[in-house]
Design an enzyme around this catalytic site. Structure first.
Site, PDB file in Angstrom:
ATOM      1  N   HIS A 423      -9.812 -33.152 -12.041  1.00 44.68           N
ATOM      2  CA  HIS A 423     -11.237 -32.941 -12.316  1.00 44.68           C
ATOM      3  C   HIS A 423     -12.108 -34.054 -11.758  1.00 44.68           C
ATOM      4  O   HIS A 423     -13.283 -34.145 -12.107  1.00 44.68           O
ATOM      5  CB  HIS A 423     -11.478 -32.882 -13.822  1.00 44.68           C
ATOM      6  N   HIS A 585      -9.590 -25.167 -14.811  1.00 45.33           N
ATOM      7  CA  HIS A 585      -8.164 -25.402 -14.660  1.00 45.33           C
ATOM      8  C   HIS A 585      -7.502 -24.363 -13.771  1.00 45.33           C
ATOM      9  O   HIS A 585      -6.313 -24.147 -13.863  1.00 45.33           O
ATOM     10  CB  HIS A 585      -7.469 -25.397 -16.014  1.00 45.33           C
TER      11      HIS A 585
END
Lengths: 698, 212
Positions: A423, A585
């Site tokens: 991320h 994700h």
């Protein structure tokens, strides 16, 4: 143009015969008589006879032109997609489960509730299915009542409605008594109630009731039923079976433990549709599963994806031979039973083309800058620590727990953040003065274990407690909770704020179930500022919670991401599709939609955010337009442009904004829009100075 | 006795690690349908870490319960994620149970299966039907208890346990996820076997190959 030329054609063509076809044909059709024939037939609505005259050919030739035009693909007959798909799903359900009939209402158009739509459809079906002389057993439930309210059948004679179960003292609107009497009223039928409770105290009371002549008589009427109408209830935690009070929850737990998945006419069944035995069996007064199965027409009305396992069980058990449901549920039932061709067929049909052939040079792997795929996280961390040595340092030599060089200090609440990698710059980019004091680093898209989180808590602690702020994911929650328990044992007080800004991930009633995405950025900033200003642990917690409640994010993916270990996409997004409600994700989004323009996509997101954000003209917001990794700034600014237009039109001021890579998902193509609805306190905290690798405010 | 028992557990973890490595891509594919496609990677990584931790133990000296404790910590530290706390809690609970009886008798094997299922249930606060690994572990546990009650031979017992786990895992295909990331997919989780239930079956098979 066509309408002007054809009358002249009509005058001349009849006499001149087939050789003149080319002359009579308007230029715009080229030399293709098929196209002209089709134009006349489909666009002008001419009869084949007229067309034969206009074109100067025989009617049989017109007929064969029209047929050939379809097989040559000049004409595509298309039904409106939502109607087509509900029809196709109904046909498939009918075939797969050997149903007598199946009615599938088109998917949600957003204007009416599912119960309401099923009620209308059920009402129409009842008008067709109910005949003079019928005895209809009616069970209870929200959907059953909605049908009764939407049924209006006149002109039938000698119809009897029998209540299928005893009554209840529970106080909900759709009791067995009410459902049966509403249906009797709607059909002008004779009503037979079961004048006993549906659930009695024990087996003796049950047999005593059943021996009563009046009730025996009522049961005899129930035994004569040739049609039955019932809903199917799920046993999932939020289902009405728990909330209605019809069954005691202790008993429900017993059936759940024995693998019950649904309730049909007050009886519990397992995934294969077998009866599940339990403590209520000898205490229930109502139609039995055996009685139900002997009824000739068994109409079930049920929808909602949470009911899919229950409906599937009822179908497998043979309790249903007429099913009324909605398209999403119907498709879910088929998928759950392994019928997936329906999806492909629908995709093909609605696109009006065959499957897209793969080019011969199709790629199997995504190119990435890698050495050892299993070492990506460690190698990245080595780079990060060299690049940002001024901001962060490893705790006790571990790169999986990092502390801000100018962060923790005595008397200040410590802020610990963390989560999986992939991320970047989340989360380690937000560690520094005025932001987080420490970060725990997990594997790709995986929560860090409790060990490094505990190290972070120790390092961040300045004697005033530690605040954990992280996204709401099952794994993160378990690991951070274990770490919090360990910290408590060391007398470090810990409070936690789970971020839940992704408003697409769950409906508003289930706010706590939502996941945390790019809005993390705002929560970290607010929490970091609150800690830096020396607020108490509970004050820091409260204001972070407020920021979370006032942050709204929706993400859209155009292409999925690929993990370094596999270098393949986790799943595919079709050539003309996008995923709306995308997480960070690489998991799928909430709904798939057709590719749209940037403004249309932004409008979809903003409309949804406006639906939840209670902002008034003159209010102020902070905006974050965030790339998921591969979407360039150019496109982010195009999105931001539209966000600004929409907010401006509502006279909402953008107090501050960020556009760029703030919370990514590896190499996913896509973006998210987050809006933080400011108040004075949040505005002040947002402006508070901070200095970290990914964010600096002076 | 204790030496042999600890070696049994070491052998069991080796079998699990090998099977996870072999099934890595398959599990990740299952996960790709409902999650982030890394379940195979996570499980292979976790049990590889368990293996190297167990390899560092002196198996002639440590008790089986200590092997399971070491496995729990190694697994948790290696993977984190959601499977980390779940299996770590499961193995810790199994270790506690083994402390009463370190013999790994058939009854002890049943107790391990029970403890694993209970540990996962406690940590994940889940139940049967949520479309998780519990949909394999709970039926397996029930089969184990039933086999113990009727005094079944280990062969038969493990055949029942694995069959129950397999049936349970296959049944997740028609379930709607209630927990974990897949829960947010709603009906889109239908038609797919839960990867956690699939990997649970792999563990059960390795246990069978060790004990039966």
């Amino acid at each position: 143009m066509a309408s002007k030329t054809s009358p002249t054609g009509k005058l001349t063509a009849g006499k001149t015969g087939q050789t003149d076809v080319a002359d009579a044909m308007p230029l715009r059709y080229g030399d293709d008589p098929y196209v002209w024939a089709c134009w006349l037939y489909y666009e002008e609505g001419r009869t084949q006879h007229d067309i034969a005259e206009i074109m100067g050919i025989s009617r049989a030739t017109v007929n064969s032109y029209l047929a050939d035009a379809r097989s040559r693909g000049i004409v595509n007959i298309s039904l409106e997609p939502s109607r087509l798909s509900s029809l196709a799903i109904a046909q498939e359900l009918k075939r797969h489960f050997g149903l007598q009939d199946c009615l599938v209402v088109p998917s949600d158009d957003g204007s009416r509730t599912l119960i309401d739509r099923l009620g209308t459809a059920g009402g129409q079906a009842m008008a067709k299915l109910l005949k003079s002389g019928d005895t209809l057993a009616v069970a209870w439930g929200r959907t059953v009542l909605a049908i009764a309210e939407n049924t209006a059948v006149t002109g039938l004679q000698d119809v009897t409605i029998v209540q299928a179960t005893g009554g209840t003292r529970a106080s909900f609107a759709y009791t067995p008594e009410l459902c049966a009497s509403a249906m009797a009223e709607a059909t002008g039928a004779k009503l037979i109630n079961i004048s006993a409770p549906a659930i009695v105290s024990n087996a003796e009371v049950q047999s005593a009731f059943l021996r009563e002549p009046l009730i025996e008589e009522q049961f005899a009427a129930l035994g004569r039923a040739n049609k039955a109408l019932f809903g199917v209830s799920s046993l999932r935690p939020n289902s009405t079976i728990h909330t209605s009070g019809f069954f005691e929850s202790v008993s429900i737990q017993h059936y759940l433990a024995k693998n019950a998945v649904g309730v049909v006419a007050g009886r519990f069944i397992d995934p294969q549709g077998h009866a599940v035995a339990g403590p209520l069996d000898e205490r229930t007064i109502g139609i039995s599963l055996d009685m139900l199965q002997k009824i000739g027409m068994r109409i079930a009305v049920a929808g909602g994806f949470d009911k899919v396992p229950a409906i599937l069980a009822a179908l497998r058990g043979g309790f249903i031979n007429v099913l009324i449901t909605d398209a999403a549920t119907g498709r879910g039932i088929l998928n759950a039973d392994g019928v997936t061709e329906i999806d492909q067929r629908l995709a093909q049909r609605t696109r009006g083309e065959g499957p897209v052939p793969l080019p011969s040079n199709v790629r199997t792997h995504i190119k990435k800058f890698l050495n050892n795929p299993d070492q990506v996280v460690d190698e990245m961390l080595e780079g990060v620590l060299k690049a940002h040595a001024g901001y962060i340092a490893p705790i006790k030599g571990s790169n999986r727990a990092l502390v801000a060089r100018n962060g923790p200090r005595a008397g200040k609440v410590g802020l610990v953040i963390g989560g999986g990698t992939g991320h970047e710059p989340c989360f380690l980019g937000y560690v520094g003065k005025g932001l987080a004091d420490a970060v725990a680093v997990g594997n790709i898209f995986s929560s860090p274990p409790p060990g490094p989180i505990l190290e972070c808590a120790r390092a961040a602690s300045g004697g005033q407690g530690v605040l954990f702020v992280y996204g709401n994911y099952a794994g993160d929650v378990m690991n951070f909770e274990m770490a919090a328990e360990m910290a408590h044992e060391e007398d470090i007080p810990v409070r936690t704020v789970l971020t839940t800004d992704d408003i697409a991930s769950s409906p508003v009633e289930d706010r706590e179930g939502r996941r945390g995405v790019a809005g993390n950025f705002f929560m970290f900033k607010i929490a970091g500022a609150a800690c830096d200003r020396g607020l108490s642990l509970s004050e820091c917690e409260a204001v972070t919670r407020k920021a979370n409640d006032r942050t709204f994010t929706i993400g859209v993916a155009l292409e999925p991401c690929s993990l370094p270990q596999t270098r393949r996409h986790n799943f595919e997004i079709g050539p003309d599709d996008i995923e709306i409600g995308m997480g960070i994700h690489g998991e799928r989004g909430v709904v798939r939609d057709r590719m749209m323009s940037a403004d249309q996509i932004t409008d979809r997101i903003i409309d949804r955010i406006f639906g939840e954000m209670n902002a008034q003209p003159g209010d102020r917001v902070a905006v974050l337009v965030n790339s998921f990794g591969a979407t360039p700034l150019m496109e982010l600014y195009i999105l931001f442009r539209r966000v600004e237009q929409r907010l401006g039109a509502k006279n909402i001021t953008i107090a501050t904004n960020w556009v760029g890579h703030y919370c990514t998902s590896l190499d996913m193509v896509g973006a998210s829009i987050s809006i933080l609805h400011l108040d004075q306190e949040l505005s002040d905290l947002l402006r508070h100075p901070c200095d970290s690798a990914a964010l600096r405010i002076n | 006795m204790a030496e042999t028992a600890s070696r049994f557990l070491s052998r069991m973890f080796q079998l699990i690690a090998m099977a996870m490595q072999a099934e890595k891509d398959h599990l990740s594919e299952l996960d790709g349908a409902v999650g982030d496609a890394d379940h195979g990677i996570t499980m292979a990584l976790g049990f590889a870490a368990v293996n190297s931790a167990v390899a560092r133990l002196d198996l002639d000296k440590v008790l089986p319960s200590e092997v399971l404790s070491a496995a729990a910590s190694a697994f948790l530290d290696a993977v984190g994620a959601s499977t980390g706390p779940l299996y770590a809690t499961a193995f810790r609970k199994a270790a506690q149970v083994l402390k009463q009886d370190e013999s790994l008798s058939p009854a002890g094997q049943v107790a391990i299966v029970e403890a694993i299922a209970q540990g996962i249930k406690d940590r994940g606060k889940g139940q049967r039907g949520d479309k998780t690994m519990l949909d394999a572990w709970i039926p397996a546990m029930e089969a184990a208890v039933a086999a113990r009650e009727r005094g079944a031979e280990p062969d038969e017992m493990w055949r029942d346990i694995v069959a129950a786990g397999e049936t349970g895992a296959n049944a997740t295909r028609s379930m709607v996820a209630a927990r974990g990331r897949a829960a947010r997919l709603g009906e889109r989780s239908l038609g797919h076997v839960d990867p956690g239930a699939a990997s649970a079956v792999i563990i059960l098979r390795a246990m069978r190959d060790t004990f039966a």
